[in-house]
Design a protein around this motif. Sequence first.
Motif, PDB file in Angstrom:
ATOM      1  N   GLN A  52      21.906  25.447 -10.565  1.00  0.00           N
ATOM      2  CA  GLN A  52      22.953  25.690 -11.557  1.00  0.00           C
ATOM      3  C   GLN A  52      23.795  24.437 -11.798  1.00  0.00           C
ATOM      4  N   MET A  53      24.111  23.720 -10.722  1.00  0.00           N
ATOM      5  CA  MET A  53      24.912  22.502 -10.857  1.00  0.00           C
ATOM      6  C   MET A  53      24.192  21.459 -11.699  1.00  0.00           C
ATOM      7  N   ILE A  54      22.885  21.307 -11.485  1.00  0.00           N
ATOM      8  CA  ILE A  54      22.118  20.315 -12.247  1.00  0.00           C
ATOM      9  C   ILE A  54      21.982  20.743 -13.704  1.00  0.00           C
ATOM     10  N   LEU A  55      21.651  22.011 -13.935  1.00  0.00           N
ATOM     11  CA  LEU A  55      21.475  22.504 -15.305  1.00  0.00           C
ATOM     12  C   LEU A  55      22.768  22.417 -16.114  1.00  0.00           C
ATOM     13  N   ASN A  56      23.887  22.690 -15.449  1.00  0.00           N
ATOM     14  CA  ASN A  56      25.185  22.703 -16.132  1.00  0.00           C
ATOM     15  C   ASN A  56      25.936  21.387 -15.989  1.00  0.00           C
ATOM     16  N   ASP A  57      25.301  20.418 -15.295  1.00  0.00           N
ATOM     17  CA  ASP A  57      25.911  19.106 -15.054  1.00  0.00           C
ATOM     18  C   ASP A  57      27.310  19.251 -14.437  1.00  0.00           C
ATOM     19  N   GLU A  58      27.390  20.103 -13.407  1.00  0.00           N
ATOM     20  CA  GLU A  58      28.659  20.344 -12.713  1.00  0.00           C
ATOM     21  C   GLU A  58      28.873  19.305 -11.619  1.00  0.00           C
ATOM     22  N   LYS A  59      30.001  18.643 -11.646  1.00  0.00           N
ATOM     23  CA  LYS A  59      30.325  17.629 -10.650  1.00  0.00           C
ATOM     24  C   LYS A  59      31.334  18.203  -9.649  1.00  0.00           C
ATOM     25  N   ILE A  60      30.850  19.089  -8.794  1.00  0.00           N
ATOM     26  CA  ILE A  60      31.728  19.780  -7.855  1.00  0.00           C
ATOM     27  C   ILE A  60      31.112  19.758  -6.456  1.00  0.00           C
ATOM     28  N   LYS A  61      31.896  20.144  -5.479  1.00  0.00           N
ATOM     29  CA  LYS A  61      31.404  20.312  -4.118  1.00  0.00           C
ATOM     30  C   LYS A  61      31.504  21.794  -3.754  1.00  0.00           C
ATOM     31  N   VAL A  62      30.411  22.330  -3.226  1.00  0.00           N
ATOM     32  CA  VAL A  62      30.353  23.749  -2.893  1.00  0.00           C
ATOM     33  C   VAL A  62      29.968  23.901  -1.423  1.00  0.00           C
ATOM     34  N   GLU A  63      30.821  24.566  -0.663  1.00  0.00           N
ATOM     35  CA  GLU A  63      30.507  24.863   0.742  1.00  0.00           C
ATOM     36  C   GLU A  63      29.702  26.154   0.785  1.00  0.00           C
ATOM     37  N   ASN A  64      28.477  26.066   1.258  1.00  0.00           N
ATOM     38  CA  ASN A  64      27.608  27.236   1.286  1.00  0.00           C
ATOM     39  C   ASN A  64      28.005  28.158   2.438  1.00  0.00           C
ATOM     40  N   PRO A  65      28.061  29.473   2.213  1.00  0.00           N
ATOM     41  CA  PRO A  65      28.527  30.396   3.256  1.00  0.00           C
ATOM     42  C   PRO A  65      27.506  30.570   4.378  1.00  0.00           C
ATOM     43  N   SER A  66      28.030  30.934   5.550  1.00  0.00           N
ATOM     44  CA  SER A  66      27.203  31.172   6.733  1.00  0.00           C
ATOM     45  C   SER A  66      27.674  32.459   7.402  1.00  0.00           C
ATOM     46  N   ARG A  67      26.766  33.102   8.155  1.00  0.00           N
ATOM     47  CA  ARG A  67      27.158  34.295   8.902  1.00  0.00           C
ATOM     48  C   ARG A  67      26.257  34.474  10.116  1.00  0.00           C
ATOM     49  N   LEU A  68      26.758  35.230  11.079  1.00  0.00           N
ATOM     50  CA  LEU A  68      25.944  35.593  12.229  1.00  0.00           C
ATOM     51  C   LEU A  68      25.244  36.913  11.950  1.00  0.00           C
ATOM     52  N   ILE A  69      23.935  36.953  12.217  1.00  0.00           N
ATOM     53  CA  ILE A  69      23.144  38.176  12.047  1.00  0.00           C
ATOM     54  C   ILE A  69      22.784  38.674  13.438  1.00  0.00           C
ATOM     55  N   LEU A  70      23.374  39.778  13.839  1.00  0.00           N
ATOM     56  CA  LEU A  70      23.219  40.308  15.191  1.00  0.00           C
ATOM     57  C   LEU A  70      21.917  41.083  15.313  1.00  0.00           C
ATOM     58  N   ARG A  71      21.103  40.675  16.327  1.00  0.00           N
ATOM     59  CA  ARG A  71      19.863  41.381  16.615  1.00  0.00           C
ATOM     60  C   ARG A  71      19.734  41.594  18.121  1.00  0.00           C
ATOM     61  N   LYS A  72      18.547  41.974  18.580  1.00  0.00           N
ATOM     62  CA  LYS A  72      18.347  42.452  19.939  1.00  0.00           C
ATOM     63  C   LYS A  72      18.405  41.373  21.032  1.00  0.00           C
ATOM     64  N   SER A  73      18.440  40.102  20.662  1.00  0.00           N
ATOM     65  CA  SER A  73      18.392  39.028  21.665  1.00  0.00           C
ATOM     66  C   SER A  73      19.741  38.741  22.309  1.00  0.00           C
ATOM     67  N   LEU A  74      20.760  39.498  21.934  1.00  0.00           N
ATOM     68  CA  LEU A  74      22.106  39.263  22.451  1.00  0.00           C
ATOM     69  C   LEU A  74      22.714  40.580  22.927  1.00  0.00           C
TER      70      LEU A  74
END
Length: 329
Positions: free
Chosen positions: A307-329
């Motif tokens: 989207q940034m390339i197509l729209n020629d957006e000159k911005i900085k975007v912090e991509n979100p992160s999360r913990l996914i809880l499964r059986k190993s913990l």
Amino acid sequence: MKLKKESKTPKYRQIIASIENAIVKGELQKGDKLPSLNVIKNKHSLSRDTVLTAFNDLKNRGIINSVVGKGYYVSSVDVKLKQKIFVLFDELNSFKEDLYNAFLTNLGSHIEVEIYFHHFNINIFNKLINDNVGNYSSYVIMPANLKKTQDSIKNLPNDKVFILDQIHEDLNEYPAVYQNFEKDIFTGLESVLEKLLHYKNLILLYNDDKQPKGILDGFLSFCKQYNLQHEFLDSLNDRKPKNGEIFIILDDKNLIRVIKKIKEEQLILAKDVGIISVNDTILKEVVENGITTISTDFNLMGKKLAQMILNDEKIKVENPSRLILRKSL
């Protein structure tokens, strides 16, 4: 090449259209040599910059290329190409493949992407960039943890560069989609603090040659704030898992090694030893009934970059992160 002096269409646009029409009619084939800049300039009484602007447009779209000392040649007969994008990754693995596929899917048609890999080698990084200056309409650069990448990146058109994944202080001027590794590892671990307290020792498997320093900083900051016993190792070659330990693992090879060693020591995953892996994949959903992960959304990262390339957006975007809880913990 026919140019109309009385036309309102700029001369460089007429040059582009003339070459495109010759390709469509079959008068120019892939591999054919074009007239030189000076030949076109002199024949049509143009400035050299006008001709060069036209050639650079075609070159950036991948329709022509230049050979030093020889001239310009037709490299593609697909005149519908509107952009040609240079992508430089550190390496290809399953989650970066997800990122790349999401990027391609969201770009749409008539955009060509060529991907390269530097494998954490600064010499390869520099060569790939310097060999491709001016050949693309946009440049997507994944600098990883390489030092002084700005030395080569500054040779690229400043308004055509996009930084991906890790962003360094000397690259702050460029638009980027990035991960905040220090924050992500801290908040991910903090979200399962109650579970971590069941273990005696937190162990981070960390290699500073390839892995972001922010992960180590976030891990150490978390352990210090909550007064947790911890250590970080670059490999598990001379180390056996022990009851009461939890491993935070950044790559898939070490993940398999740790699981194998846990079984060799006849320990039970989650009960005796815990595992948190960084970067989620489909494999981690099913291995050992599920491996807990701390992961960014790579599909979203690829989509946002497109989207940034197509729209020629000159911005900085912090991509979100999360913990996914499964059986190993």
